[in-house]
Design an enzyme around this catalytic site. Structure first.
Site, PDB file in Angstrom:
ATOM      1  N   SER A   8       0.845  -1.205   0.000  1.00 53.34           N
ATOM      2  CA  SER A   8       0.000   0.000   0.000  1.00 53.34           C
ATOM      3  C   SER A   8       0.873   1.245   0.000  1.00 53.34           C
ATOM      4  O   SER A   8       1.736   1.415   0.881  1.00 53.34           O
ATOM      5  CB  SER A   8      -0.866   0.014   1.266  1.00 53.34           C
ATOM      6  OG  SER A   8      -1.319   1.340   1.496  1.00 53.34           O
ATOM      7  N   HIS A  33      -1.248  -1.203  -4.257  1.00 57.17           N
ATOM      8  CA  HIS A  33      -2.514  -0.982  -3.529  1.00 57.17           C
ATOM      9  C   HIS A  33      -2.621   0.509  -3.249  1.00 57.17           C
ATOM     10  O   HIS A  33      -1.773   1.087  -2.555  1.00 57.17           O
ATOM     11  CB  HIS A  33      -2.532  -1.784  -2.223  1.00 57.17           C
ATOM     12  CG  HIS A  33      -3.827  -1.703  -1.477  1.00 57.17           C
ATOM     13  ND1 HIS A  33      -4.948  -2.421  -1.844  1.00 57.17           N
ATOM     14  CD2 HIS A  33      -4.167  -0.989  -0.382  1.00 57.17           C
ATOM     15  CE1 HIS A  33      -5.934  -2.133  -0.996  1.00 57.17           C
ATOM     16  NE2 HIS A  33      -5.489  -1.279  -0.110  1.00 57.17           N
ATOM     17  N   ASP A  35      -4.665   3.507  -1.700  1.00 58.14           N
ATOM     18  CA  ASP A  35      -5.694   3.792  -0.688  1.00 58.14           C
ATOM     19  C   ASP A  35      -6.259   5.195  -0.866  1.00 58.14           C
ATOM     20  O   ASP A  35      -5.629   6.181  -0.506  1.00 58.14           O
ATOM     21  CB  ASP A  35      -5.103   3.659   0.723  1.00 58.14           C
ATOM     22  CG  ASP A  35      -4.943   2.204   1.123  1.00 58.14           C
ATOM     23  OD1 ASP A  35      -3.870   1.839   1.635  1.00 58.14           O
ATOM     24  OD2 ASP A  35      -5.901   1.431   0.904  1.00 58.14           O
ATOM     25  N   MET A  37      -8.915   7.925   0.173  1.00 60.23           N
ATOM     26  CA  MET A  37      -9.736   8.239   1.348  1.00 60.23           C
ATOM     27  C   MET A  37     -10.339   9.629   1.196  1.00 60.23           C
ATOM     28  O   MET A  37      -9.655  10.564   0.784  1.00 60.23           O
ATOM     29  CB  MET A  37      -8.874   8.184   2.608  1.00 60.23           C
ATOM     30  CG  MET A  37      -8.238   6.831   2.856  1.00 60.23           C
ATOM     31  SD  MET A  37      -7.288   6.864   4.387  1.00 60.23           S
ATOM     32  CE  MET A  37      -6.466   5.259   4.259  1.00 60.23           C
ATOM     33  N   HIS A  66      -8.368   1.009  -3.818  1.00 60.18           N
ATOM     34  CA  HIS A  66      -9.253   0.743  -2.673  1.00 60.18           C
ATOM     35  C   HIS A  66      -9.932   2.058  -2.324  1.00 60.18           C
ATOM     36  O   HIS A  66      -9.316   2.942  -1.734  1.00 60.18           O
ATOM     37  CB  HIS A  66      -8.381   0.226  -1.513  1.00 60.18           C
ATOM     38  CG  HIS A  66      -9.129  -0.027  -0.247  1.00 60.18           C
ATOM     39  ND1 HIS A  66      -8.479  -0.250   0.946  1.00 60.18           N
ATOM     40  CD2 HIS A  66     -10.456  -0.113   0.019  1.00 60.18           C
ATOM     41  CE1 HIS A  66      -9.383  -0.453   1.902  1.00 60.18           C
ATOM     42  NE2 HIS A  66     -10.590  -0.378   1.353  1.00 60.18           N
ATOM     43  N   GLY A 142      -8.518   3.713   7.418  1.00 57.82           N
ATOM     44  CA  GLY A 142      -8.210   5.134   7.614  1.00 57.82           C
ATOM     45  C   GLY A 142      -6.732   5.404   7.809  1.00 57.82           C
ATOM     46  O   GLY A 142      -6.240   6.462   7.437  1.00 57.82           O
ATOM     47  N   GLY A 144      -2.502   3.593   8.160  1.00 58.73           N
ATOM     48  CA  GLY A 144      -1.552   2.484   8.125  1.00 58.73           C
ATOM     49  C   GLY A 144      -0.958   2.291   9.510  1.00 58.73           C
ATOM     50  O   GLY A 144      -1.198   3.084  10.431  1.00 58.73           O
ATOM     51  N   GLY A 145      -0.192   1.209   9.667  1.00 58.09           N
ATOM     52  CA  GLY A 145       0.549   0.984  10.904  1.00 58.09           C
ATOM     53  C   GLY A 145      -0.273   0.547  12.093  1.00 58.09           C
ATOM     54  O   GLY A 145       0.189   0.582  13.233  1.00 58.09           O
ATOM     55  N   GLY A 176      -4.389  -4.815   6.175  1.00 55.97           N
ATOM     56  CA  GLY A 176      -4.281  -4.082   7.442  1.00 55.97           C
ATOM     57  C   GLY A 176      -3.505  -4.834   8.493  1.00 55.97           C
ATOM     58  O   GLY A 176      -3.922  -5.916   8.917  1.00 55.97           O
ATOM     59  N   GLY A 197       1.432  -2.224   4.061  1.00 55.28           N
ATOM     60  CA  GLY A 197       1.953  -0.869   3.845  1.00 55.28           C
ATOM     61  C   GLY A 197       3.189  -0.643   4.705  1.00 55.28           C
ATOM     62  O   GLY A 197       4.316  -0.674   4.216  1.00 55.28           O
ATOM     63  N   SER A 198       2.956  -0.490   5.994  1.00 51.83           N
ATOM     64  CA  SER A 198       4.077  -0.151   6.896  1.00 51.83           C
ATOM     65  C   SER A 198       5.111  -1.273   6.965  1.00 51.83           C
ATOM     66  O   SER A 198       6.310  -1.019   7.082  1.00 51.83           O
ATOM     67  CB  SER A 198       3.540   0.159   8.294  1.00 51.83           C
ATOM     68  OG  SER A 198       2.657  -0.867   8.715  1.00 51.83           O
TER      69      SER A 198
END
Ligand code: DX5
Ligand code: ZN
Length: 214
Positions: A8, A33, A35, A37, A66, A142, A144-145, A176, A197-198
């Site tokens: 991501s 990916h 994201d 928002m 997404h 909403g 990452g991490g 996630g 992602g992270s």
């Protein structure tokens, strides 16, 4: 089924998205990916179709968009024109999910549906035969991490059974809090597209991180 890794870019350096995407491409990632928002469906605001259009010019990688946005039907044309390969919308964000999936397919794109952690699989049982992908959120969308929500594993197992029951061709994507440890749980449960992602962008060795998810 082959495992696909979809890093991501939410965790990437937004000041150099082209370079950050090149990094994961060279490191063996399968999809990007993306994201999106809107600050409405989720309490965060990232970017829209204009940014996707610009990064599309820099890579041939598969764009897995997404959409964490209310009324995603409003934006489908924009993301198609921007170069999305797959558009995934939240079941919670539209009243006309079947129509949205039909419209995405009508544009010649792959269509996915995403579920928040508290949303029951019954919300999508009547669309499973029509979609190409079901995204199980293993964090609250909403940011990452965040920490992986353990109950996602059982949800993936249940979804796998539902897909087999209706002979759906849809793949299961999990999104996630995924890392080199819990990825084994979600793959054994039936997920074949892994978003991270992270774990990827925070790694010293991005290729090692991506390889550990395959
Ligand atoms: C959260 C996004 C996820 C997130 C994953 O709303 O949908 O894709 O970026 O990031 P990590 O892997 O750091 O949880
Ligand atoms: Zn995501």
């Amino acid at each position: 089924m082959k495992t696909l890794v979809a890093p991501s870019i939410l965790s990437a350096d937004f000041a150099d998205l082209a370079g950050e995407i090149k990094k994961i491409e060279l490191a063996g990632a399968d999809w990007v990916h993306i994201d999106v928002m809107d600050g409405n469906f989720v309490p965060n605001l990232t970017f829209g179709a204009p940014v996707v259009k610009k990064i599309r010019e820099t890579t041939k990688m598969f764009f897995d968009c997404h959409l964490m946005v209310e009324h995603p039907e409003t934006y489908l044309e924009d993301f198609k024109d921007a170069g999305a390969d797959l558009i995934c919308v939240h079941a919670e964000a539209t009243k006309h999910l079947h129509k949205v999936i039909q419209t995405i397919h009508g544009m010649g794109l792959k269509a996915g549906v995403a579920l928040n952690p508290a949303t029951s699989l019954t919300a999508v049982e009547n669309i499973l035969a029509d979609v190409d992908l079901v995204l199980i959120m293993s964090v609250n969308p909403g940011f990452g991490g965040q920490k992986f929500i353990e109950s996602s594993v059982d949800k993936i197992v249940e979804l796998k059974g539902m897909l087999e029951h209706c002979s759906s061709k849809a793949v299961i994507e999990v999104d996630g809090g995924i890392n080199g440890e819990n990825v084994k749980l979600v793959k054994n449960a039936g997920a074949s597209v892994i978003v991270a992602g992270s774990y990827v962008y925070g790694a010293k060795d991005i290729k090692k991180a991506i390889d550990s998810l395959k």
